[in-house]
Design a protein around this motif. Sequence first.
Motif, PDB file in Angstrom:
ATOM      1  N   THR A 250       0.893  -1.129   0.024  1.00  0.00           N
ATOM      2  CA  THR A 250       0.006   0.017  -0.050  1.00  0.00           C
ATOM      3  C   THR A 250       0.933   1.246  -0.177  1.00  0.00           C
ATOM      4  N   GLN A 251       0.623   1.981  -0.859  1.00  0.00           N
ATOM      5  CA  GLN A 251       1.585   3.370  -0.808  1.00  0.00           C
ATOM      6  C   GLN A 251       0.617   4.421  -0.881  1.00  0.00           C
ATOM      7  N   ASP A 252       0.598   5.344   0.286  1.00  0.00           N
ATOM      8  CA  ASP A 252      -0.114   6.479   0.612  1.00  0.00           C
ATOM      9  C   ASP A 252      -1.572   6.088   0.528  1.00  0.00           C
ATOM     10  N   GLY A 253      -2.011   5.048   1.140  1.00  0.00           N
ATOM     11  CA  GLY A 253      -3.508   4.594   1.160  1.00  0.00           C
ATOM     12  C   GLY A 253      -4.096   3.914  -0.011  1.00  0.00           C
ATOM     13  N   ASN A 254      -3.198   3.592  -0.968  1.00  0.00           N
ATOM     14  CA  ASN A 254      -3.745   2.878  -2.301  1.00  0.00           C
ATOM     15  C   ASN A 254      -2.989   1.577  -2.311  1.00  0.00           C
ATOM     16  N   LEU A 255      -3.952   0.746  -2.445  1.00  0.00           N
ATOM     17  CA  LEU A 255      -3.561  -0.717  -2.353  1.00  0.00           C
ATOM     18  C   LEU A 255      -2.876  -0.818  -3.854  1.00  0.00           C
ATOM     19  N   GLU A 256      -1.465  -1.025  -4.110  1.00  0.00           N
ATOM     20  CA  GLU A 256      -0.976  -1.077  -5.309  1.00  0.00           C
ATOM     21  C   GLU A 256      -0.549  -2.465  -5.831  1.00  0.00           C
ATOM     22  N   PHE A 257      -0.433  -3.304  -4.934  1.00  0.00           N
ATOM     23  CA  PHE A 257      -0.089  -4.590  -5.486  1.00  0.00           C
ATOM     24  C   PHE A 257      -0.457  -5.708  -4.422  1.00  0.00           C
ATOM     25  N   GLN A 258      -1.015  -6.797  -4.818  1.00  0.00           N
ATOM     26  CA  GLN A 258      -1.675  -7.823  -3.905  1.00  0.00           C
ATOM     27  C   GLN A 258      -1.222  -9.311  -4.526  1.00  0.00           C
ATOM     28  N   SER A 259      -1.053  -9.914  -3.780  1.00  0.00           N
ATOM     29  CA  SER A 259      -0.963 -11.478  -4.325  1.00  0.00           C
ATOM     30  C   SER A 259      -1.686 -12.408  -3.520  1.00  0.00           C
ATOM     31  N   THR A 260      -1.785 -13.831  -3.924  1.00  0.00           N
ATOM     32  CA  THR A 260      -2.847 -14.535  -3.168  1.00  0.00           C
ATOM     33  C   THR A 260      -2.099 -15.551  -2.366  1.00  0.00           C
ATOM     34  N   GLY A 261      -0.996 -15.542  -2.828  1.00  0.00           N
ATOM     35  CA  GLY A 261      -0.107 -16.761  -2.103  1.00  0.00           C
ATOM     36  C   GLY A 261      -0.425 -18.019  -2.802  1.00  0.00           C
ATOM     37  N   SER A 262      -1.085 -18.129  -3.927  1.00  0.00           N
ATOM     38  CA  SER A 262      -1.325 -19.302  -4.700  1.00  0.00           C
ATOM     39  C   SER A 262      -0.227 -19.984  -5.004  1.00  0.00           C
ATOM     40  N   LYS A 263       1.091 -19.797  -4.905  1.00  0.00           N
ATOM     41  CA  LYS A 263       2.281 -20.352  -5.541  1.00  0.00           C
ATOM     42  C   LYS A 263       2.325 -20.251  -6.975  1.00  0.00           C
ATOM     43  N   ASN A 264       1.339 -19.589  -7.637  1.00  0.00           N
ATOM     44  CA  ASN A 264       1.218 -19.305  -8.945  1.00  0.00           C
ATOM     45  C   ASN A 264       1.875 -18.146  -9.518  1.00  0.00           C
ATOM     46  N   ARG A 265       3.140 -18.233 -10.105  1.00  0.00           N
ATOM     47  CA  ARG A 265       3.807 -17.132 -10.399  1.00  0.00           C
ATOM     48  C   ARG A 265       3.530 -16.423 -11.587  1.00  0.00           C
ATOM     49  N   LEU A 266       2.731 -16.978 -12.304  1.00  0.00           N
ATOM     50  CA  LEU A 266       2.083 -16.322 -13.546  1.00  0.00           C
ATOM     51  C   LEU A 266       1.204 -15.210 -13.246  1.00  0.00           C
ATOM     52  N   GLU A 267       0.567 -15.509 -12.218  1.00  0.00           N
ATOM     53  CA  GLU A 267      -0.409 -14.336 -11.424  1.00  0.00           C
ATOM     54  C   GLU A 267       0.406 -12.891 -11.288  1.00  0.00           C
TER      55      GLU A 267
END
Length: 578
Positions: free
Chosen positions: A189-206
């Motif tokens: 999160t940068q300055d209150g905006n969620l900029e990046f998120q991953s699901t922990g699914s082990k899927n690198r493609l995502e």
Amino acid sequence: MTIKKLSDTIASQIAAGEVVDRPVSVVKELIENAIDAGASEIQVEIQKAGREFIRVSDNGEGIPHEELELAVSRHATSKLSKTEELFDIKTLGFRGEALASIGSVSHLTLISRQANEDVAAKLIVDGGVNSPLQNVAVAIGTEITVEDLFYNVPARLKFLRKDITEAKHITGLVTRYAMAYPHIRWSLTQDGNLEFQSTGSKNRLEILQALFGTHETKSLMPLNFSEKDLAIEGFISDLSLTRSNRKDITLFVNGRWVQDPTLTAAVIKAYNTMLMVGRYPVVVLFLTIPTNLVDVNVHPTKAEVRFRDQDHVFSGVQRAIRRGLLAYTPIPDLNSLNLWGRQTQAPILTSFNEQWQAQTAESTQTPIGVEALATQQEPLPGTHLPLLRLVGQVASTYLVAEGPDGLYLIDQHAAHERVLFDQMMAQYRASTVSSQKLIDAIPVELSPEKAGILEANLATMASLGFEIELFGPNTFLIRSIPTIVDRGDPKDAILAVVDAFEEDETPLENEAQAKVAARVCKGMAVKGGQSLTEPEQRSLLLNLEASQSPRTCPHGRPTMIHLSANILERQFGRRGAR
Ligand code: ADP
Ligand code: MG
């Protein structure tokens, strides 16, 4: 001056200069600690590009209350105890320096709780000075907050780049670590905006898609290679996806991001001759190698490593990439068909050149390659072109023209680049830029890093006739383009512009316009291999004659080769014969 022992505070601040020189290095150390603690979830929160606020929270094993003070003191680590272990490092950290260093140049708050503890303990460090522990109620794991970084070393603050640049580095870091550790759930999160998120699914493609966008990800081929002590996994770009710099070559060695120039060079070499000069591939590689064969203790920020058998690693990397590239068969498209209808991977420009040289080499006469003639080119007075008579187009790539003083071979792409660039800059200087609305706005999806760059330069783009708007997270809509560019792919042009900005972080105001214009024109100019109608050829020639600097494209490459009547006479042996 007498010799005195430095106080602990100054000593730590000096050490801090090596470990943390900017916000992104703080984030890196904190992330690495969370990974070492076995976290399955890591949250990164940043304010003002990390100058004011950095928080990394994890759900890892935590630090026992009685060890909190130790954790922030210098040379205190739970990861290393014997010298031998130093040459067999299995964790990302090992020096026990990071927290002490960060604590000496900021307000640091460390909150941690282990599974067997009922409450968490909180320790505050202000410029290297600890406050007494307090109890707080939070979930299991560790949360480290760093505020007002470098508040007590103002000199260091002066060396920081613009916020946008510092923020971009942080985004780049977190997304890359997310890719290396896909089983961890990440958020940034940068300055209150969620900029990046991953699901922990082990899927690198995502994560790859979040980083490069769906379109570019299609050009990335998975790689899987193993040989003796070396395993390599990752993605490499096919020949259609290239960059103008090496920043998208990302290398991890045993889970550690390294920015090692020699290893990077090995990657580039694997693509040798397959890419145009000055173009670089997009590569993400994860190398796994027994830890006792890598020395990770050779660089202050651990960004470089040394291999016991460097040649083996380098040649392994090259074999892996070459094998990956060979396995890939390109889909033929119009641009890759050369004049003889034969399919080729090489750009037509070089393939034509090679054929020419091959033919001349075969003949029994002294071979005369294009290059050989070009070097004999005689300088002409003045830069303006004389009036030229169009003879025609050769190899769908060059225009042939005759002037009062001999023959001109003109590279249509370079010439068109020059013409477009002159027109665009003239309009810009006269504030008469005209642009046309696209019937269908074109969406462009970028990595968070690149999106940040484009966003910061929207005004420059607008001043040149590109109306682009932020549409969604990391997605833009191209609404209008300059009227003078009526061919080429606007999207490609914009991607090239972003590349250009990425290379140079702080262009001057005017340079920025020229730089953008040069990139846009490169993308929009006719390519080699496109046949032009006669009126098109004629108008290109006319426009080039009108240019102030017709002999080079905006990037400084020649637009033409001039074979003077003199040279022709000499080459045909007419001179001597008379
Ligand atoms: P290093 O990582 O080189 O050991 P640091 O100064 O980064 O040195 O951290 C000191 C110690 O604090 C670590 O060895 C570890 O025991 C502990 N520590 C730091 N961050 C965390 C965390 N997020 N979770 C658990 N323990 C941590
Ligand atoms: Mg550490």
